[in-house]
Design a protein around this motif. Structure first.
Motif, mmCIF file in Angstrom:
data_model
loop_
_atom_site.group_PDB
_atom_site.id
_atom_site.type_symbol
_atom_site.label_atom_id
_atom_site.label_comp_id
_atom_site.label_asym_id
_atom_site.label_seq_id
_atom_site.Cartn_x
_atom_site.Cartn_y
_atom_site.Cartn_z
ATOM 1 N N ALA A 75 0.825 -1.213 0.000
ATOM 2 C CA ALA A 75 0.000 0.000 0.000
ATOM 3 C C ALA A 75 0.856 1.258 0.000
ATOM 4 O O ALA A 75 0.551 2.226 -0.714
ATOM 5 C CB ALA A 75 -0.935 -0.006 1.203
ATOM 6 N N ALA A 76 1.932 1.271 0.784
ATOM 7 C CA ALA A 76 2.814 2.435 0.818
ATOM 8 C C ALA A 76 3.501 2.647 -0.529
ATOM 9 O O ALA A 76 3.657 3.786 -0.994
ATOM 10 C CB ALA A 76 3.852 2.273 1.927
ATOM 11 N N LEU A 77 3.906 1.556 -1.172
ATOM 12 C CA LEU A 77 4.523 1.659 -2.495
ATOM 13 C C LEU A 77 3.529 2.192 -3.525
ATOM 14 O O LEU A 77 3.861 3.066 -4.330
ATOM 15 C CB LEU A 77 5.053 0.299 -2.937
ATOM 16 N N VAL A 78 2.319 1.652 -3.502
ATOM 17 C CA VAL A 78 1.299 2.088 -4.462
ATOM 18 C C VAL A 78 0.987 3.558 -4.266
ATOM 19 O O VAL A 78 0.923 4.337 -5.234
ATOM 20 C CB VAL A 78 0.024 1.230 -4.316
ATOM 21 N N TRP A 79 0.796 3.983 -3.021
ATOM 22 C CA TRP A 79 0.486 5.385 -2.736
ATOM 23 C C TRP A 79 1.617 6.317 -3.186
ATOM 24 O O TRP A 79 1.377 7.419 -3.662
ATOM 25 C CB TRP A 79 0.227 5.560 -1.236
ATOM 26 N N PHE A 139 11.135 5.758 0.195
ATOM 27 C CA PHE A 139 9.985 4.862 0.333
ATOM 28 C C PHE A 139 9.925 4.177 1.692
ATOM 29 O O PHE A 139 8.831 3.971 2.221
ATOM 30 C CB PHE A 139 9.956 3.842 -0.807
ATOM 31 N N PHE A 140 11.064 3.834 2.290
ATOM 32 C CA PHE A 140 10.919 3.195 3.601
ATOM 33 C C PHE A 140 10.486 4.199 4.665
ATOM 34 O O PHE A 140 9.900 3.813 5.676
ATOM 35 C CB PHE A 140 12.135 2.358 4.001
ATOM 36 N N LEU A 143 6.804 3.961 4.726
ATOM 37 C CA LEU A 143 6.394 2.801 5.519
ATOM 38 C C LEU A 143 6.434 3.129 7.012
ATOM 39 O O LEU A 143 5.494 2.841 7.756
ATOM 40 C CB LEU A 143 7.310 1.624 5.196
ATOM 41 N N LEU A 144 7.520 3.752 7.458
ATOM 42 C CA LEU A 144 7.646 4.134 8.865
ATOM 43 C C LEU A 144 6.567 5.139 9.261
ATOM 44 O O LEU A 144 5.989 5.052 10.349
ATOM 45 C CB LEU A 144 9.034 4.719 9.132
ATOM 46 N N TYR A 145 6.317 6.086 8.370
ATOM 47 C CA TYR A 145 5.294 7.099 8.645
ATOM 48 C C TYR A 145 3.935 6.453 8.891
ATOM 49 O O TYR A 145 3.276 6.726 9.902
ATOM 50 C CB TYR A 145 5.228 8.075 7.471
ATOM 51 N N LEU A 161 10.544 11.436 4.146
ATOM 52 C CA LEU A 161 11.628 12.274 3.632
ATOM 53 C C LEU A 161 11.964 11.784 2.229
ATOM 54 O O LEU A 161 12.443 10.673 2.048
ATOM 55 C CB LEU A 161 12.863 12.184 4.535
ATOM 56 N N ASP A 162 11.674 12.634 1.240
ATOM 57 C CA ASP A 162 12.028 12.307 -0.140
ATOM 58 C C ASP A 162 12.758 13.497 -0.757
ATOM 59 O O ASP A 162 13.016 14.497 -0.084
ATOM 60 C CB ASP A 162 10.799 11.906 -0.959
ATOM 61 N N SER A 163 13.101 13.388 -2.030
ATOM 62 C CA SER A 163 13.913 14.424 -2.666
ATOM 63 C C SER A 163 13.186 15.761 -2.759
ATOM 64 O O SER A 163 13.817 16.826 -2.709
ATOM 65 C CB SER A 163 14.343 13.975 -4.065
#
Length: 221
Positions: A75-79, A139-140, A143-145, A161-163
């Motif tokens: 689900a986190a990956l899809v979102w 992405f991880f 998941l943690l979020y 945290l992403d770019s």
């Protein structure tokens, strides 16, 4: 916060919805048991289903089981991915490079660290000894979020945290050196400090500030 950037209402944050294409994901998963049933009940918008943060949080409530953790990862990956076939294939390399048993073990360990020790220690675990190939920080941290923001352990709620968020942090803190990827555990701890301080000042939850930083980063181009 940068001038002119408003912090969104939490209802709007939880409703942040991303379109997805189920047919692109399911052939790339280890088996059909990795697909969360909640995603099949997402509303259709312009002929595409859309998954929002609220839905992924609902999946995360089941992350105390092997199946629930598998569903949360998917689900986190899809979102976080959208509908582009190339992006989906890139994310799905996670399932090609590790066995389901190895992914299961690492997810169980890291989410256990998150529950027992908190966000920074879980980040370290995912970024070091319990790294899952092709599951990077952008992405991880999603998941943690989703696994720990509602009922956090310790002083910090986990945040994404992403770019794009890093670009905003770099823009509003020009004296600090913020790389675009590959953040260390101290980088993540510093990021959580910045966002939590902003949230306390604004009287909001940290993910509302994170969402505002993301919007501003998109505007920066």
């Amino acid at each position: 916060m940068p001038a002119g950037v408003s912090v969104p209402d939490r209802v709007d944050v939880l409703g942040q919805a991303i379109p997805f294409d189920r047919s692109r994901w399911t052939p790339l998963l280890p088996d059909s048991g990795w697909w969360p049933p909640e995603l099949d009940n997402c509303p259709m918008v312009s002929a595409r289903p859309r998954v929002d943060r609220n839905t992924v949080f609902a999946v995360a409530r089941r992350s105390d089981t092997v199946e629930g953790r598998r569903h949360l990862l998917t689900a986190a990956l899809v979102w976080g991915t959208g509908t582009k076939a190339q992006s989906v294939a890139r994310r799905a390399r996670i399932f090609q490079e590790s066995t389901p048993q190895d992914i299961d073990a690492r997810l169980e360990t890291v989410l256990g660290v998150l529950r027992e020790k908190g966000a920074v220690e879980a980040y370290y675990a995912f970024n070091n000894d319990h790294r899952i190939k092709f599951l990077g920080p952008a992405f991880f941290t999603k998941l943690l979020y989703f696994a720990g923001h509602v009922q956090p352990t310790g002083q910090w709620r986990p945040l994404i945290l992403d770019s794009i968020v890093a670009k905003t942090i770099r823009a509003i803190n020009p004296d600090e050196k913020w790389r675009g990827s590959g953040w260390t555990t101290p980088d993540y701890a510093r990021y959580l400090t910045i966002v939590h301080d902003q949230a306390r000042q604004a009287g909001v939850l940290p993910d509302q500030v994170e969402a505002a930083l993301f919007v501003y980063g998109k505007q920066l181009g």
